[in-house]
Design an enzyme around this catalytic site. Structure first.
Site, short mmCIF file in Angstrom:
data_model
loop_
_atom_site.label_atom_id
_atom_site.label_comp_id
_atom_site.label_asym_id
_atom_site.label_seq_id
_atom_site.Cartn_x
_atom_site.Cartn_y
_atom_site.Cartn_z
N SER C 288 -62.28 -10.10 19.06
CA SER C 288 -61.23 -10.98 19.59
C SER C 288 -61.51 -12.38 19.07
O SER C 288 -62.65 -12.73 18.81
CB SER C 288 -61.31 -10.95 21.11
OG SER C 288 -60.90 -12.18 21.67
N ARG C 327 -20.47 8.09 -3.54
CA ARG C 327 -21.64 7.21 -3.33
C ARG C 327 -21.26 6.23 -2.25
O ARG C 327 -20.22 5.58 -2.34
CB ARG C 327 -22.01 6.46 -4.62
CG ARG C 327 -23.28 5.62 -4.46
CD ARG C 327 -23.76 5.02 -5.78
NE ARG C 327 -23.82 6.05 -6.79
CZ ARG C 327 -23.87 5.81 -8.11
NH1 ARG C 327 -23.89 4.56 -8.54
NH2 ARG C 327 -23.91 6.80 -8.98
#
Lengths: 461, 461, 461, 461
Positions: C288, C327
């Site tokens: 930490s 497409r």
């Protein structure tokens, strides 16, 4: 039993609360009929429809003449239930007064009816949600105030971090409830009225036929109709501008998510090994079909179950914005059921949160016991600050990490291991008991708790 | 080329706009260093840190002494990049002034730094988004005003419905842009400062060590820090109360969704068979790698591509609310990349929308041509209203449906088929040309357009 | 540093593993160039392109002549990066051999190149994922075998339920890893080759021009190209039939979700109050920035962070199926970045899971200690069965629930309270110690563990 | 009408098909009771429960003695409906035979019952979905075969690209239906039987009490129970290993997405300006509440509405994998309703697709007319190939782009403008009519169509 029913068997978060009825098929149908009546009343106020016809329509709307299942099943033909509903409702009015039947749905389009009805129902649900968030807020405020000085272990990434207070914990839940409350109360629910493609052309045409002027059919009709339906006046018809739907989805997702935080914390704190809180007892609550000893945190579980679902529904609802043309072919139709689910799950979650907050029992003994579990290493951050003066920040941190590791490895309390550490500056050694007292390392917890309470007092008053 | 890069190759909606740089790894890193400097300045203002140390920290922060790739790669150890960043930044400060290095990240926790930096970057992105929404809004307002009387076919469920105007169409897009603008400007971006578990205990401890009083370390420090960082003051630290993240996700999803509507409409209107609008030309824009004749609506396509992605990211971000304990183990970590994606996609979409709105070319000829395509049946709703007086609503509708079907089957214009219908009341037969004129059935289109323009004028001014 | 970079700063689950490079912009670009070379080789094999031209194209493709940033930035014009890439690549070939340049991208369309490249990269990532799942699987199998008789508390809805073994727990994780392995190995990655609209017309045209026959341009070319590209042969071009994308999304979401279960369990078991497992130690792991004592379960946290993200990306990818025309305008473009994110998060998660599984340390002492925490009530279900014979099922359950409640209220062990219960049938009172022994209530845990090990042996061999 | 009902009013995609009844509350309840009976039968087969008791349980299960609404409403207490259901069902059995009632739910846990019931219902729904996908597949195969030589415009990014055939279009839809069919038939639905925490300990205990041996309570019981319930035998209990749920979610999302492609294509092709296909007529189908002329593509719309919802439900279901402990507190509970929604939406979509495919009407005249709309520029790609020989690829493309632009600007047919282009090589000028004939540029369309038909024949046979 009717085929196709869903009475909440699979949704215990709202089943049994009575809230499901707010958005049942019946409620939806009734709201649509009410919207037809509001339209007739509005048109009557503007002289487009005879007052007597509007009165008959109103009176039939208050009755109960439409077969729900038939409407649902025939909805498929038009891909929405309004076409059949109008047909059935018109027939019911005609049975009373054939002349009045001509004025049903005058100029109307399916979406005007369905969207306005959705807003009416949403408004009812949000009102209940607000009330339940208010209840939840007050209960949490009481809890926060009561425990503003009750120390407990703060946890980050599942590990004890530094001490906090249970008051601050409850204040955090409260803060989210207030955020949720604000977001719910900010949602605007506009009437929908635009005719076939949002130009109001049909309403204008009927106004002109009846009064010779278009005035009773355009923006004026929209305004009066919104009043009659008890909804906000829209800037323009929103058939393909789905802001209200996206906003409802976002608001519900926020509420469910915010209450989900309350839920997971209660779950963590009530794990067998932790035991810091207990859910309120209740007849049959938390029982298991197999294990006699069980008392499951079911209210928290219900909160979590809602929090896992509503955000996904919200993502469908915000995608409703992508609506092509003047009415989307599929986008609109994909909103209805996710909106209903969002509303009833959110309402159920808010009701559940209120029950949980009002009855939650904290166990100060266990809170304190857990706080002491690591023998003081939970305040090693504080020691770090003190030692930094003498050793430098980095060296101090390394020393304390070493001590903590050694204590853990040897299974001895951190305090004891620390006391035996030669590097500890003399002056500090004496102060170890004080420095390791978690209650003296609560920082601004009380002030922060007070800030949330102040906000609650102003927002919920 | 550096391994692991993402320069936008797969995200043409923002690639090439320069906006990606706002949230690049480098920007993020720099913002975190800036936040460290803001913390030092704030602590210096309150007497907790020597002014000279803060000045050195500030000056090093303005430089460029941290290796990005190393930070990214070593982030894995602590599951966040701040631990390594602080180590590298401290070393850089120490190289300049060892004493000042003691004051880097004083009392800080990783999340204070990362969250505050995220808010700073989000603020910069939202400012750009607002500006581009404003541009888009003004351009659409111009379009709406210009075309307030240009009739076109309104379409619902893909079929011609009734006439609208292109002005009203553009006003609809504008209305959503204004909604988006409001939602973006409503987002509050608070500073994050709470220390290890949100109590400010470490800041208080250092304040007490330096000044003998806790005053420079609690809510006062939070206030001053927020000022220095250019962020809003939070009610309480929000390590596990993720309202700002949820709000950012919702705002981005709304913007992307709202602009997606603009995109799909432009796509529909520019289909080869429809040809009502053309995207602005540009060097290389809309070209195909295969087909010489192609001019694809690429801007609209980019808008749609964003609208398909951001709502899903938003659902991750609102789920961040479900954050256990004082810092979530995984919930927090799951926010960063979706937040970045949301921000840059949204920024790219807003920029793209501005380009599209400013350059969109309408073809009034094709608009009119398409409007006439069905030989008048597009206003059969109007005829319905007129005929209803004579035949009753239901009979009129049946008659017109029959005429429309026959016209379609025989491939003859609706008007012609209608004229040959014996049931047509005498009075009406004469009026058919007038009744079938789409331009006389625009309803309140102009009024509605004006309402949105008024809103735009007040909101964007 | 280049603007726009993303080197993983915000994604510690894959940053620092080296896996991000598999799908970096550079990798994508290189794969696209490789696909162009494979196309030229395939056409050369079929006589459509001169072998010498294909050789030059191949050789230039192996070099490094394309400026990534330029391609990314100019991608915006065509809404995909292939158009510019082909232009740059053609220029690079022309610089070597102008005649060969004529044969670059011969008959090709953007989507053939980008989709095939995506499949190539996906294949590489899935291979790594499979290998890491295999590693994870073997490590969990070892753990399951080793602990097949280590009892621990089973937990349901956060509460102690009945005893299980740690071996069965690990076998559960393994079972999911095997499920994930199967789903990954089942994914089919087809080549994409169809020309402008999926008919192969351009390839056929060039074949005819070169050879006088269409044979070298249709399904035969697709087959040979797939071979050259190292991909599966598709039934038909899938420009608008997005099965492979949907499948990849689903497979990644499954893997990430399955490993997320492993992650949350490790998190729960390593909570400070539970302490049953510890993550493998590592330099800088779990530290930490603030708290010296911390050792966070970071690997588990990274697993959870991926599990929270990938399902949302998967929902975008399955929605790719809704692709209009030959497409999609936006649907296709919305796939790329979510696909990349899914792949690299999943790869990072699998690598992380392997590290975690191989190094996970169980603490049998704590497992046993926690098992005894409730003084035997964890096997009250067993007592229920025994008592049911004498008292009836319902009465037995009520009695035991009462005893458990009393024990909890008085803070005494369940066993003790039970012994003092008069209703306890005489015969049973003597057997209480045996009946309350958790190790005698493990059911089929060993058999079930063995079943999963058998499956692992057959699947991972 | 009962409060809380949902009969499909808001879900026309399945309302009116009868399919909703497959997963109604009543169906769920009945399936749970059936599962209890299957458990009793299995235990009777293994000598753990008297055959006579099992027979009584079976017989009561076939009756109709449980009040649905009460179960739903009281489900809230335990957060799942099984606890109350077992209580009610036990009472119903006791009313018939008190001794048999002791054997109800013997050793059972709520999740064994609910999960097994969910699998039974899912199996029924998937069987219907398979059948409807088969119908859809055959209908599309017929369409593809019939139109294998019907040319039409291929479209990419909304613009005409190159010609395709309607047969290939239908073959593409078919290909996705076959993919969906495969994915559905691949789903494995295992029985769930594990007792309180997945060890089978309670079943073993009862087996031992009844027979003196554990054999009738562990893996053997699981096997026999699976047989009796008509489900697959699981490797291990999967209370917290949610593979079947994730798989169901993915399969449903795939089906809905795949059919969504069919839906959007039909929508695009039936737009008023395009008019290439018409949906099958039906009483009341496609009608509007306002516009007499309307014939909306409602079946396609219903398909799209499902495709917009199911992927989001799928993302909830795959997140179910992230289930902590031996039973998740909230994760499990969040599955039920999304699973039901996924199943019924998917079933409705498959049924709808069958109707649409079987009745879809193509208009070859309009297909051809639209193909000619650009005066030949739709085959400019072909010209490019031809001209490339003479002019080089790049120059040819530039020339054709210029011609196309000029034709568009001047509103003249491409062919005409081309013929007037001096740069056109002499030899080519003569061949322009042939080169611009779309029917001569269909590439491998027929071959590709045939490949899909072959696959259909083998898969659907």
């Amino acid at each position: 039993m009717t085929p196709g029913t869903d009475s909440g068997l699979l949704a215990p978060v709202w089943a049994g609360t009575g809230l499901g009825a707010l958005v049942s098929d019946e409620a939806w149908l009734r709201a649509m009929v009410d919207v037809e009546a509001a339209l007739a009343r509005a048109q009557a106020r503007l002289g487009v429809v005879p007052g007597s016809a509007a009165a008959v329509i109103e009176s039939v709307a208050r009755g109960d003449g439409v077969d729900l299942l038939e409407v649902a099943e025939r909805a498929r033909g038009a891909a929405n239930p309004v076409v059949v509903l109008v047909e059935r409702f018109t027939a019911a009015v005609a049975a009373r007064d054939p002349a009045a039947a001509e004025y049903v749905h005058r100029g109307g389009t399916s979406q005007d009816i369905l969207d306005s009805a959705a807003m009416v129902l949403s408004g009812r649900v949000l009102a209940v949600v607000e009330a339940d968030l208010r209840r939840t807020g007050w209960a949490l405020a009481r809890l926060a105030a009561e425990h503003r000085n009750t120390p407990m272990a703060g946890r980050t990434l599942t590990q004890h971090a530094v001490p906090i207070t249970f008051g601050l914990k409850a204040a955090g839940w409260l803060q989210l409830v207030l955020d949720a409350f604000e977001r719910v109360s900010r949602v605007v629910l506009p009437a929908q009225l635009g005719g076939a493609a949002g130009t109001c052309a049909s309403y204008v045409a009927y106004a002109r036929l009846a009064t010779g002027s278009p005035a009773g059919g355009g923006v004026e009709l929209v305004r009066v109709f919104a009043e009659e339906a008890g909804l906000a006046e829209p800037v323009v018809p929103w058939h393909a501008l789905r802001t209200p739907i996206a906003d409802l989805g976002a608001a519900c997702a926020f509420v469910a998510g915010a209450l989900g935080k309350f839920g997971v914390d209660v779950q963590m704190m009530s794990r067998t090994e932790v035991g810091e809180v207990t859910e309120p007892a209740g007849e049959g609550r938390g029982v298991s079909s197999a294990m006699p000893q069980k008392r499951n945190p079911v209210l928290a579980t219900l909160l979590v179950s809602a929090a896992r679902q509503v955000p996904a529904y919200g993502s469908i609802l915000v995608q409703s914005l992508v609506a092509e043309d003047e009415r989307s072919a599929g986008g609109w139709h994909a909103e209805w059921q996710p909106l209903r689910e969002s509303l009833r799950l959110t309402a159920g979650a808010a009701r559940t949160a209120a029950e949980l907050a009002e009855g939650l029992i904290a166990h100060p003994g266990r809170l304190r016991e857990n706080l002491g579990l690591t023998g003081g290493s939970i305040v090693s951050e504080r020691l770090n600050a003190e030692l930094a003066e003498a050793l430098g920040k980095a060296n101090a941190k390394k020393l304390l990490a070493r001590v903590a590791r050694r204590a853990a490895d040897e299974g001895r309390p951190f305090a004891e291991t620390l006391a035996a550490t030669p590097e500890l500056a003399n002056g500090l050694a004496d102060r170890v008991p004080e420095l390791l007292d978690p209650e003296r390392y609560l920082g601004a917890s009380a002030d922060l708790t007070a800030r949330v309470l102040t906000r609650a007092a102003s927002l919920l008053a």
